[in-house]
Design a protein around this motif. Sequence first.
Motif, PDB file in Angstrom:
ATOM      1  N   GLU A 121      -7.149  37.556 -18.939  1.00  0.00           N
ATOM      2  CA  GLU A 121      -6.547  37.072 -17.702  1.00  0.00           C
ATOM      3  C   GLU A 121      -7.602  36.388 -16.844  1.00  0.00           C
ATOM      4  N   PRO A 122      -7.171  35.564 -15.880  1.00  0.00           N
ATOM      5  CA  PRO A 122      -8.138  34.916 -14.995  1.00  0.00           C
ATOM      6  C   PRO A 122      -8.924  35.931 -14.170  1.00  0.00           C
ATOM      7  N   ALA A 123     -10.181  35.597 -13.921  1.00  0.00           N
ATOM      8  CA  ALA A 123     -11.048  36.500 -13.167  1.00  0.00           C
ATOM      9  C   ALA A 123     -12.116  35.683 -12.447  1.00  0.00           C
ATOM     10  N   GLU A 124     -12.573  36.243 -11.331  1.00  0.00           N
ATOM     11  CA  GLU A 124     -13.695  35.638 -10.607  1.00  0.00           C
ATOM     12  C   GLU A 124     -15.002  36.089 -11.250  1.00  0.00           C
ATOM     13  N   ILE A 125     -15.940  35.165 -11.369  1.00  0.00           N
ATOM     14  CA  ILE A 125     -17.298  35.554 -11.775  1.00  0.00           C
ATOM     15  C   ILE A 125     -18.027  35.983 -10.504  1.00  0.00           C
ATOM     16  N   LEU A 126     -18.156  37.280 -10.317  1.00  0.00           N
ATOM     17  CA  LEU A 126     -18.902  37.759  -9.148  1.00  0.00           C
ATOM     18  C   LEU A 126     -20.384  37.508  -9.342  1.00  0.00           C
TER      19      LEU A 126
ATOM     20  N   HIS B 298     -29.164  35.337 -23.224  1.00  0.00           N
ATOM     21  CA  HIS B 298     -28.751  36.727 -23.039  1.00  0.00           C
ATOM     22  C   HIS B 298     -28.215  36.834 -21.628  1.00  0.00           C
ATOM     23  N   ALA B 299     -26.912  37.102 -21.520  1.00  0.00           N
ATOM     24  CA  ALA B 299     -26.267  37.105 -20.208  1.00  0.00           C
ATOM     25  C   ALA B 299     -25.367  38.315 -20.049  1.00  0.00           C
ATOM     26  N   HIS B 300     -25.344  38.833 -18.841  1.00  0.00           N
ATOM     27  CA  HIS B 300     -24.388  39.870 -18.460  1.00  0.00           C
ATOM     28  C   HIS B 300     -23.536  39.313 -17.336  1.00  0.00           C
ATOM     29  N   ILE B 301     -22.280  39.761 -17.303  1.00  0.00           N
ATOM     30  CA  ILE B 301     -21.337  39.186 -16.335  1.00  0.00           C
ATOM     31  C   ILE B 301     -20.533  40.292 -15.658  1.00  0.00           C
ATOM     32  N   THR B 302     -20.312  40.109 -14.372  1.00  0.00           N
ATOM     33  CA  THR B 302     -19.438  41.000 -13.604  1.00  0.00           C
ATOM     34  C   THR B 302     -18.252  40.171 -13.144  1.00  0.00           C
TER      35      THR B 302
ATOM     36  N   ASP C  32      -6.554  42.246  -8.832  1.00  0.00           N
ATOM     37  CA  ASP C  32      -6.388  43.369  -7.901  1.00  0.00           C
ATOM     38  C   ASP C  32      -7.720  43.831  -7.309  1.00  0.00           C
ATOM     39  N   GLY C  33      -8.766  43.078  -7.588  1.00  0.00           N
ATOM     40  CA  GLY C  33     -10.067  43.404  -7.014  1.00  0.00           C
ATOM     41  C   GLY C  33     -10.893  44.377  -7.825  1.00  0.00           C
ATOM     42  N   THR C  34     -10.319  44.907  -8.875  1.00  0.00           N
ATOM     43  CA  THR C  34     -11.128  45.790  -9.720  1.00  0.00           C
ATOM     44  C   THR C  34     -12.136  44.961 -10.503  1.00  0.00           C
TER      45      THR C  34
END
Length: 142
Positions: free
Chosen positions: A66-71, A87-91, A96-98
């Motif tokens: 699903e669509p999500a913001e890259i924080l 090498h990347a990590h993503i949040t 719903d903000g989770t």
Amino acid sequence: MGSFGLGQVFLERLRHDDDLLLALKKAFKDNGYTTGFFTAIGAVKRAKIAYYEQGSQAYREIAIPEPAEILSCVGDISQLEEDTAVHAHITLSLSDGTVRGGHLLKGTVIFACEVFGVELKGEALQRGFDAVTGLKLWAYKT
Ligand code: ZN
């Protein structure tokens, strides 16, 4: 591992519908930058991330369909077997903000993404297999 000089610092907008991991690689490789680091923000249409199971030494894939913001997406650039390795990590933030996050894999599709990248100058940083962790890591500083 070692010390590096500061090379080019760049801002780049990555292209809609491109794969995030491959686009990050291209942003560095196409400019001849072998070593560096970056942060990125934006949004994805869907994502594929992973969690590294330390016991079995295997990545467990996690699909976010699903669509999500890259924080925050942070990572480094080095060399593995004579190719550019990201090498990347993503949040990611869902509608719903989770928050979900992990090790970035191919299969994450960009909606919009802005990258702040830094090239590091010096002998190209190399990755290699580490038998203790099962990962392809930088060598320890000697
Ligand atoms: Zn990782």
